[in-house]
Design a protein around this motif. Structure first.
Motif, short mmCIF file in Angstrom:
data_model
loop_
_atom_site.label_atom_id
_atom_site.label_comp_id
_atom_site.label_asym_id
_atom_site.label_seq_id
_atom_site.Cartn_x
_atom_site.Cartn_y
_atom_site.Cartn_z
N CYS A 1 11.91 24.84 28.06
CA CYS A 1 12.61 23.88 28.91
C CYS A 1 14.10 24.17 28.76
O CYS A 1 14.65 24.09 27.68
CB CYS A 1 12.31 22.44 28.48
N ARG A 2 14.73 24.50 29.86
CA ARG A 2 16.14 24.90 29.81
C ARG A 2 16.89 24.23 30.94
O ARG A 2 16.41 24.13 32.06
CB ARG A 2 16.24 26.42 29.96
N ASN B 1 18.48 29.62 37.44
CA ASN B 1 19.62 28.78 37.07
C ASN B 1 20.13 27.92 38.21
O ASN B 1 21.21 27.36 38.14
CB ASN B 1 20.77 29.66 36.56
N SER B 2 19.36 27.80 39.29
CA SER B 2 19.81 26.95 40.39
C SER B 2 19.72 25.48 39.99
O SER B 2 18.99 25.11 39.08
CB SER B 2 18.98 27.22 41.66
N LYS B 3 20.46 24.63 40.70
CA LYS B 3 20.52 23.20 40.36
C LYS B 3 19.16 22.52 40.46
O LYS B 3 18.85 21.65 39.68
CB LYS B 3 21.50 22.48 41.28
N ILE C 1 18.11 38.24 41.29
CA ILE C 1 17.74 37.08 42.10
C ILE C 1 16.87 36.12 41.30
O ILE C 1 17.08 34.90 41.34
CB ILE C 1 17.02 37.53 43.39
N MET C 2 15.90 36.67 40.57
CA MET C 2 15.02 35.79 39.78
C MET C 2 15.83 35.05 38.70
O MET C 2 15.63 33.85 38.49
CB MET C 2 13.89 36.61 39.14
N GLY C 3 16.73 35.76 38.03
CA GLY C 3 17.57 35.11 37.02
C GLY C 3 18.52 34.09 37.62
O GLY C 3 18.78 33.04 37.04
N GLU D 1 27.45 28.29 35.73
CA GLU D 1 28.20 29.53 35.56
C GLU D 1 27.29 30.75 35.72
O GLU D 1 27.65 31.73 36.39
CB GLU D 1 28.86 29.56 34.18
N ALA D 2 26.10 30.69 35.13
CA ALA D 2 25.14 31.79 35.26
C ALA D 2 24.69 31.94 36.71
O ALA D 2 24.50 33.06 37.20
CB ALA D 2 23.94 31.57 34.35
#
Length: 175
Positions: free
Chosen positions: A44-45, A119-121, A113-115, A50-51
């Motif tokens: 869970c992250r 990290n999308s909202k 793209i996957m990374g 920024e990323a």
């Protein structure tokens, strides 16, 4: 003004790929700074803004570097196996490096793209750990720059060889 812009184009391609690679690596570092809870392979992250921004910028620069390299390199093709045996080494190198640059682009772009999407909202759920996607994509940007510049240089050299190998029509002197 400038007659030979090949060096500047190579420098532009390398610069864009290096910056994209650095941004991908920096995005991985920013992603690792956010808090996360890990239980075995599940994680869970919190998403990192920024990323996300760095990953998106790396994707754009990688695509732009590929477009510039292919557009400025021109079109080089080999139609058959017999044609492959007859062409010059520069043309063979151009085709091989073009194929490798497309493969590396596909893998690097997919990883970035996957990374970035991880990290999308809107992504705040738990699931399987997605480690080092941005890092691998960033490192592959460096290899993409190498193969794209190789394609550009060998395609230009093959085009010059093709022009010099064509028979020139005889010039007629005015009487």
């Amino acid at each position: 003004m400038v007659k030979n812009t090949g060096f500047l184009i190579c420098l532009l391609i390398v610069a864009m790929d290096v910056v994209a690679g650095i941004m991908g690596i920096e995005a991985e570092i920013a992603q690792n700074k956010v808090k996360h809870v890990k239980a075995w392979v599940f994680e869970c992250r919190e998403p990192s803004r920024e990323a996300f921004g760095l990953g998106l910028a790396a994707c754009v620069l990688l695509a732009l570097a590929h477009a510039v390299g292919n557009w400025m390199g021109g079109c080089v093709w080999i139609r058959s196996r017999e044609d492959l045996n007859r062409v010059t080494a520069n043309k063979q190198l151009a085709v091989a490096s073009l194929i490798f640059s497309w493969i590396i682009l596909a893998v690097a772009f997919l990883m970035l793209i996957m990374g970035t999407l991880y990290n999308s909202k809107s992504r705040r759920s738990c699931g399987l750990a997605h480690h080092r996607l941005l890092l691998i994509g960033g490192v592959l940007c460096f290899f993409h720059g190498l193969f794209t510049v190789t394609y550009f240089v060998s395609a230009k050299a093959a085009r010059i060889e093709d022009r010099s190998a064509r028979p020139q029509p005889p010039r007629q002197e005015p009487a």
